[in-house]
Design a protein around this motif. Structure first.
Motif, mmCIF file in Angstrom:
data_model
loop_
_atom_site.group_PDB
_atom_site.id
_atom_site.type_symbol
_atom_site.label_atom_id
_atom_site.label_comp_id
_atom_site.label_asym_id
_atom_site.label_seq_id
_atom_site.Cartn_x
_atom_site.Cartn_y
_atom_site.Cartn_z
ATOM 1 N N VAL A 86 0.861 -1.185 0.000
ATOM 2 C CA VAL A 86 0.000 0.000 0.000
ATOM 3 C C VAL A 86 0.896 1.233 0.000
ATOM 4 N N LYS A 87 0.554 2.212 -0.824
ATOM 5 C CA LYS A 87 1.410 3.392 -0.967
ATOM 6 C C LYS A 87 0.971 4.568 -0.101
ATOM 7 N N GLU A 88 -0.325 4.635 0.237
ATOM 8 C CA GLU A 88 -0.828 5.786 0.984
ATOM 9 C C GLU A 88 -1.696 5.345 2.164
ATOM 10 N N ILE A 89 -1.486 5.974 3.307
ATOM 11 C CA ILE A 89 -2.297 5.731 4.499
ATOM 12 C C ILE A 89 -3.015 7.018 4.867
ATOM 13 N N VAL A 90 -4.334 6.928 5.051
ATOM 14 C CA VAL A 90 -5.137 8.048 5.523
ATOM 15 C C VAL A 90 -5.415 7.836 7.008
ATOM 16 N N LEU A 91 -4.984 8.768 7.840
ATOM 17 C CA LEU A 91 -5.224 8.670 9.285
ATOM 18 C C LEU A 91 -6.655 9.089 9.577
ATOM 19 N N THR A 92 -7.380 8.254 10.290
ATOM 20 C CA THR A 92 -8.776 8.543 10.544
ATOM 21 C C THR A 92 -9.135 8.299 12.001
ATOM 22 N N GLY A 93 -10.257 8.888 12.404
ATOM 23 C CA GLY A 93 -10.765 8.770 13.767
ATOM 24 C C GLY A 93 -11.944 9.710 13.903
ATOM 25 N N VAL A 94 -12.488 9.807 15.097
ATOM 26 C CA VAL A 94 -13.599 10.735 15.327
ATOM 27 C C VAL A 94 -13.072 12.137 15.547
ATOM 28 N N ASN A 95 -12.023 12.254 16.336
ATOM 29 C CA ASN A 95 -11.422 13.555 16.660
ATOM 30 C C ASN A 95 -9.923 13.348 16.793
ATOM 31 N N ILE A 96 -9.231 13.172 15.652
ATOM 32 C CA ILE A 96 -7.852 12.703 15.685
ATOM 33 C C ILE A 96 -6.888 13.705 16.309
ATOM 34 N N GLY A 97 -7.248 14.977 16.297
ATOM 35 C CA GLY A 97 -6.381 15.957 16.947
ATOM 36 C C GLY A 97 -6.305 15.760 18.447
ATOM 37 N N ASP A 98 -7.282 15.027 18.998
ATOM 38 C CA ASP A 98 -7.318 14.726 20.429
ATOM 39 C C ASP A 98 -6.564 13.440 20.737
ATOM 40 N N PHE A 99 -5.788 12.963 19.774
ATOM 41 C CA PHE A 99 -5.023 11.730 19.939
ATOM 42 C C PHE A 99 -4.143 11.785 21.199
ATOM 43 N N GLY A 100 -4.017 10.634 21.848
ATOM 44 C CA GLY A 100 -3.091 10.504 22.974
ATOM 45 C C GLY A 100 -3.742 10.144 24.282
ATOM 46 N N LEU A 101 -5.081 10.155 24.331
ATOM 47 C CA LEU A 101 -5.778 9.798 25.565
ATOM 48 C C LEU A 101 -5.878 8.285 25.685
ATOM 49 N N GLN A 102 -5.328 7.770 26.771
ATOM 50 C CA GLN A 102 -5.391 6.341 27.077
ATOM 51 C C GLN A 102 -5.822 6.192 28.525
ATOM 52 N N ASN A 103 -6.972 5.509 28.718
ATOM 53 C CA ASN A 103 -7.563 5.364 30.061
ATOM 54 C C ASN A 103 -7.802 6.719 30.721
ATOM 55 N N GLU A 130 -6.167 9.466 30.441
ATOM 56 C CA GLU A 130 -4.976 10.295 30.661
ATOM 57 C C GLU A 130 -4.248 10.527 29.347
ATOM 58 N N ARG A 131 -3.736 11.760 29.173
ATOM 59 C CA ARG A 131 -3.016 12.062 27.942
ATOM 60 C C ARG A 131 -1.581 11.565 28.067
ATOM 61 N N LYS A 132 -1.264 10.572 27.247
ATOM 62 C CA LYS A 132 0.069 9.969 27.289
ATOM 63 C C LYS A 132 0.953 10.448 26.140
ATOM 64 N N GLU A 133 0.311 10.750 24.990
ATOM 65 C CA GLU A 133 1.046 11.168 23.802
ATOM 66 C C GLU A 133 0.238 12.253 23.098
ATOM 67 N N THR A 134 0.790 12.829 22.027
ATOM 68 C CA THR A 134 0.076 13.872 21.282
ATOM 69 C C THR A 134 0.020 13.514 19.799
ATOM 70 N N PHE A 135 -0.859 14.200 19.088
ATOM 71 C CA PHE A 135 -0.964 13.967 17.649
ATOM 72 C C PHE A 135 0.327 14.357 16.941
ATOM 73 N N LEU A 136 0.984 15.404 17.415
ATOM 74 C CA LEU A 136 2.270 15.797 16.827
ATOM 75 C C LEU A 136 3.303 14.691 17.012
ATOM 76 N N ASP A 137 3.322 14.057 18.193
ATOM 77 C CA ASP A 137 4.222 12.922 18.421
ATOM 78 C C ASP A 137 3.953 11.820 17.401
ATOM 79 N N LEU A 138 2.679 11.553 17.150
ATOM 80 C CA LEU A 138 2.295 10.500 16.205
ATOM 81 C C LEU A 138 2.753 10.837 14.793
ATOM 82 N N VAL A 139 2.499 12.065 14.369
ATOM 83 C CA VAL A 139 2.882 12.482 13.021
ATOM 84 C C VAL A 139 4.392 12.342 12.827
#
Length: 442
Positions: A190-207, A209-218
């Motif tokens: 696969v050549k291209e991946i589209v990142l998806t979610g309901v509110n992906i900018g809020d990425f990093g919440l686990q249980n 608590e915010r453990k990581e950020t969307f910038l970290d992921l990118v």
């Protein structure tokens, strides 16, 4: 070997989840087939965003019964979580599974025996507060592009929206798991991946608590070898930081393409919607992107006819959108939803007026898109070609989301080519020349 088929309604997130659930079935020995190939089990993944969710669900169930009257029919997805009893009463439905149950479908249902006529469907839909687990999901239906879920649920109580009631609280996968999934996808060519979610900018919440950020992921995904480009599907303007924009502008793999929900260009209506920003912030985000990536494609979600949207507020919104340096609109006509705050807002916009406003914005979108395409003529881009043919031409997208059409050539499928944009065809697609050909003729 029992055969199972899926029909997916709604968003990219639903497609990623359907594909992952299908692989779970295959691991248990089921054979995945097309919907029209007389499967033993039909799984319909539903959406609740439009007011036609009920009609669409019923129609697909009827079609399933025509294809195989003895086929087992299970309903999952947002609509199933919101209205399980209503769905269970649709003739032909055998089971309804909620958000906390859908990923255990094969285990919960077991034998998939058809419900005897006259008996109610099995309902396995617990309260949305039980939807706390995160399930890594990605689609593999398209060789050139995969939708990779990185986040689920939403903590934003927008007045028009039922998604928090359908998907639960915001929660995310870990960066480690997502990177692992990206390498698995790369191994499938696969050549291209589209990142998806309901509110992906809020990425990093686990249980909670915010453990990581969307910038970290990118930043982590930008290092993944084997994927030529990543695309951010949709990100809230208040969560699209300068740091994210600046990183994408100089990244190796992230496409210069943002889809940023606006919903209204009127601050008054944004307030009624309980959005977390004003239009001034949105304009700043667009200006920041264009200052660093002049050829970046910017898509916009807009809702028309929301309760409280007077003619004055609509005109204000239209003017704001018309003046923004954006590339296209996704226009949604407001429809009332049970258990939402918008039901108490007045005045109510007549449906005919909503329709008229929608038409105006669709016309504006076409003008914006054409203007954006025309600005690219005589510039270069890179096309990822798809296995899709339109009037004898094959189609593909450039990194900045320009739809390109060329003469069909099977050797081009899932390949990237540098091109020179030359003109628009009658369908609004970009005509191009390969850069190699251009250089040969210089």
């Amino acid at each position: 070997m029992k055969k199972v088929a899926f029909y997916t309604l709604g968003c990219k997130l639903n497609y990623s989840e359907s594909s992952s659930i299908a692989r779970m079935f295959e691991q248990k020995g089921y054979s995945k087939v097309e919907f029209n190939e007389s499967p033993d089990i039909f799984i319909i993944n539903t959406c609740s965003v439009t007011e036609n969710a009920d009609k669409k669900c019923r129609k697909i169930v009827r079609e399933a019964q025509k294809i195989n009257p003895d086929g087992y029919v299970a309903i999952i997805g947002c609509y199933a979580q919101l209205k399980p009893k209503e769905i269970s009463e649709i003739p032909g439905v055998d089971a309804v599974l909620g958000a906390a149950e859908k990923f255990r479908l094969a285990d919960l249902i077991g034998t998939f025996k058809k419900t005897p006529s006259g008996q109610p469907a099995q309902v396995l839909a617990s309260h949305i507060d039980n939807a706390v687990d995160y399930h890594t999901s990605y689609s593999l239906n398209d060789r050139t592009r995969t939708f990779l879920k990185v986040q689920d649920g939403c903590d934003y109580p927008c007045s028009y929206c039922t998604i928090p009631l359908a998907r639960g609280k915001s929660r995310s996968d870990t960066i480690g798991n997502i990177v692992k999934a990206a390498y698995e996808i790369a191994a499938r060519n696969v050549k291209e991946i589209v990142l998806t979610g309901v509110n992906i900018g809020d990425f990093g919440l686990q249980n909670g608590e915010r453990k990581e950020t969307f910038l970290d992921l990118v930043k982590a995904l930008d290092e993944v070898e084997g994927i030529e480009r990543f695309r951010i599907s949709s990100i809230e303007p208040n969560l699209l930081t300068d740091e994210i924009i600046e990183f994408v502008a100089q990244s190796r793999r992230f496409a210069p393409h943002f889809h940023i929900p606006l919903q209204s260009g009127s601050n008054k209506v944004l307030g009624l919607m309980k959005r977390r920003y004003k239009r001034e912030l949105y304009a700043e985000r667009v200006a920041k992107i264009k200052s660093l990536m002049p050829d970046c494609c910017i898509g916009v979600d807009v809702i028309v006819g929301h309760a409280g949207e007077t003619q004055e507020y609509f005109e204000e919104s239209y003017k704001f959108l018309n003046e923004l340096d954006i590339s296209y609109l996704h226009v949604f006509t407001y429809s009332e939803r049970e258990n939402t705050a918008a039901l108490a807002i007045r005045p109510i916009v007549p449906k005919a007026t909503r329709s008229d406003r929608s038409k105006m914005l669709h016309i504006l979108s076409e003008k914006k898109k054409r203007h954006f395409y025309e600005q690219q003529i005589n510039k270069k881009g890179t096309v990822l070609f798809e296995d899709e043919v339109d009037n004898g031409q094959m189609l593909g997208f450039t990194e900045n989301y320009i739809r390109v059409a060329v003469k069909y050539d099977p050797l081009l499928i899932n390949e990237t080519k540098e091109v020179l944009y030359s003109s628009l065809n009658e369908n609004g697609f970009m005509e191009v020349q390969e850069v190699e050909e251009v250089l040969l003729h210089v």
